[in-house]
Design a protein around this motif. Structure first.
Motif, PDB file in Angstrom:
ATOM      1  N   GLY A  33       0.833  -1.198   0.000  1.00  0.00           N
ATOM      2  CA  GLY A  33       0.000   0.000   0.000  1.00  0.00           C
ATOM      3  C   GLY A  33       0.861   1.238   0.000  1.00  0.00           C
ATOM      4  N   ASP A  34       0.216   2.394   0.136  1.00  0.00           N
ATOM      5  CA  ASP A  34       0.963   3.642   0.195  1.00  0.00           C
ATOM      6  C   ASP A  34       1.773   3.659   1.494  1.00  0.00           C
ATOM      7  N   PRO A  54      13.613   5.386  -1.828  1.00  0.00           N
ATOM      8  CA  PRO A  54      12.417   6.138  -2.254  1.00  0.00           C
ATOM      9  C   PRO A  54      12.525   6.601  -3.705  1.00  0.00           C
ATOM     10  N   TYR A  56      13.289   8.770  -6.860  1.00  0.00           N
ATOM     11  CA  TYR A  56      14.436   9.678  -7.008  1.00  0.00           C
ATOM     12  C   TYR A  56      14.050  11.026  -7.612  1.00  0.00           C
ATOM     13  N   PHE A  91       6.248  15.164   0.121  1.00  0.00           N
ATOM     14  CA  PHE A  91       6.176  13.699   0.201  1.00  0.00           C
ATOM     15  C   PHE A  91       7.307  13.168   1.097  1.00  0.00           C
TER      16      PHE A  91
HETATM   17  C1  LIG Z   1      13.623   3.761  -6.452  1.00  0.00           C
HETATM   18  S1  LIG Z   1      12.359   2.543  -6.521  1.00  0.00           S
HETATM   19  C2  LIG Z   1      12.960   1.327  -5.420  1.00  0.00           C
HETATM   20  C3  LIG Z   1      12.918  -0.033  -6.006  1.00  0.00           C
HETATM   21  C4  LIG Z   1      13.349  -1.124  -5.044  1.00  0.00           C
HETATM   22  N1  LIG Z   1      14.664  -0.896  -4.501  1.00  0.00           N
HETATM   23  C5  LIG Z   1      13.319  -2.457  -5.742  1.00  0.00           C
HETATM   24  O1  LIG Z   1      14.386  -3.051  -5.959  1.00  0.00           O
HETATM   25  O2  LIG Z   1      12.229  -2.884  -6.110  1.00  0.00           O
HETATM   26  C6  LIG Z   1      11.070   3.286  -5.577  1.00  0.00           C
HETATM   27  C7  LIG Z   1       9.924   2.325  -5.250  1.00  0.00           C
HETATM   28  O3  LIG Z   1       9.009   3.029  -4.381  1.00  0.00           O
HETATM   29  C8  LIG Z   1       7.683   2.660  -4.717  1.00  0.00           C
HETATM   30  N2  LIG Z   1       6.820   3.762  -4.274  1.00  0.00           N
HETATM   31  C9  LIG Z   1       6.739   5.008  -4.792  1.00  0.00           C
HETATM   32  N3  LIG Z   1       5.878   5.766  -4.094  1.00  0.00           N
HETATM   33  C10 LIG Z   1       5.402   4.992  -3.085  1.00  0.00           C
HETATM   34  C11 LIG Z   1       4.487   5.191  -2.029  1.00  0.00           C
HETATM   35  N4  LIG Z   1       3.869   6.365  -1.843  1.00  0.00           N
HETATM   36  N5  LIG Z   1       4.241   4.166  -1.185  1.00  0.00           N
HETATM   37  C12 LIG Z   1       4.848   2.983  -1.356  1.00  0.00           C
HETATM   38  N6  LIG Z   1       5.742   2.721  -2.335  1.00  0.00           N
HETATM   39  C13 LIG Z   1       6.002   3.711  -3.200  1.00  0.00           C
HETATM   40  C14 LIG Z   1       7.705   2.452  -6.236  1.00  0.00           C
HETATM   41  O4  LIG Z   1       6.688   1.567  -6.621  1.00  0.00           O
HETATM   42  C15 LIG Z   1       9.098   1.857  -6.447  1.00  0.00           C
HETATM   43  O5  LIG Z   1       9.047   0.463  -6.414  1.00  0.00           O
END
Ligand SMILES: C[S@@+](CC[C@H](N)C(=O)[O-])C[C@H]1O[C@@H](n2cnc3c(N)ncnc32)[C@H](O)[C@@H]1O
Length: 184
Positions: A33-34, A54, A56, A91
């Motif tokens: 979830g979020d 998080p 980028y 955020f």
């Molecule tokens: C830089 S990527 C990290 C990927 C991770 N290290 C991996 O190997 O799967 C950032 C991740 O944060 C997730 N994400 C972005 N916003 C989010 C939120 N509000 N709540 C939860 N996850 C979130 C995205 O779906 C993405 O998988």
């Protein structure tokens, strides 16, 4: 005397109700979830260490192409799109604020990022009261080249390691790491 017994009984009842309704930390489970919504459901000061990768906020303007015209598969997902630095900061402040609430007093956090976001993350960490312990460089042996030759190749990411506060007695397994790395 009767009043004292009644007061004690009331306090006990209140403590029991609080214990039954207090949030419980689920262990060994992936919570989908979020992240901010989910963290809000978790108990204060219940976590020893947080590792976060998080968004980028890469701010990609258009398609990226290699010199041979082939398409570069960059991060273009909606979760990495923020309308402004202010939106990204809001955020970041929200999720880092929740993360700090969840950390135990001696807990620590790791956040990884690139030049696009890590400076903002670092400033917000400090604004929220975290205490930065180190920045650690992940050097990439095979980075994406800078195809246009307009800048240096970006060949690393940065991890910030911070404790919950300046007073935290954080865990650092120095001896174990030296042993695992042949005493280097
Ligand atoms: C830089 S990527 C990290 C990927 C991770 N290290 C991996 O190997 O799967 C950032 C991740 O944060 C997730 N994400 C972005 N916003 C989010 C939120 N509000 N709540 C939860 N996850 C979130 C995205 O779906 C993405 O998988």
């Amino acid at each position: 005397m009767t009043t004292m017994v009644k007061t004690k009984a009331r306090a006990l009842r209140a403590a029991k109700t609080e214990a039954l309704t207090a949030p419980v930390l689920p262990v060994n489970r992936i919570l989908k979830g979020d992240c901010i919504d989910i963290m809000r459901t978790l108990p204060d000061a219940s976590i020893d260490m947080i590792f976060a990768d998080p968004p980028y906020n890469l701010q990609l303007g258009g398609d990226l192409a290699r010199p041979d015209g082939s398409h570069v598969d960059a991060v273009t997902n909606d979760w990495d799109k923020f309308t402004s630095f202010a939106t990204y900061d809001k955020f970041t402040r929200e999720w880092l604020g929740e993360a700090r609430r969840l950390l135990k007093p001696d807990g620590s956090i790791w956040v990884i990022g690139s030049y696009h976001n890590i400076f903002r993350v670092g400033a917000i960490l400090q604004d929220l009261g975290f205490w930065i312990l180190n920045d650690i460089v992940w050097r990439k042996a095979n980075p994406m080249p800078n195809f246009k030759g307009t800048r240096f190749t970006n060949a690393h990411e940065t991890l910030i390691w911070a404790s919950k506060s300046e007073k935290s007695k954080y865990t650092f397994n120095y001896r174990a790491m030296k042993t695992l790395n042949d005493e280097l």
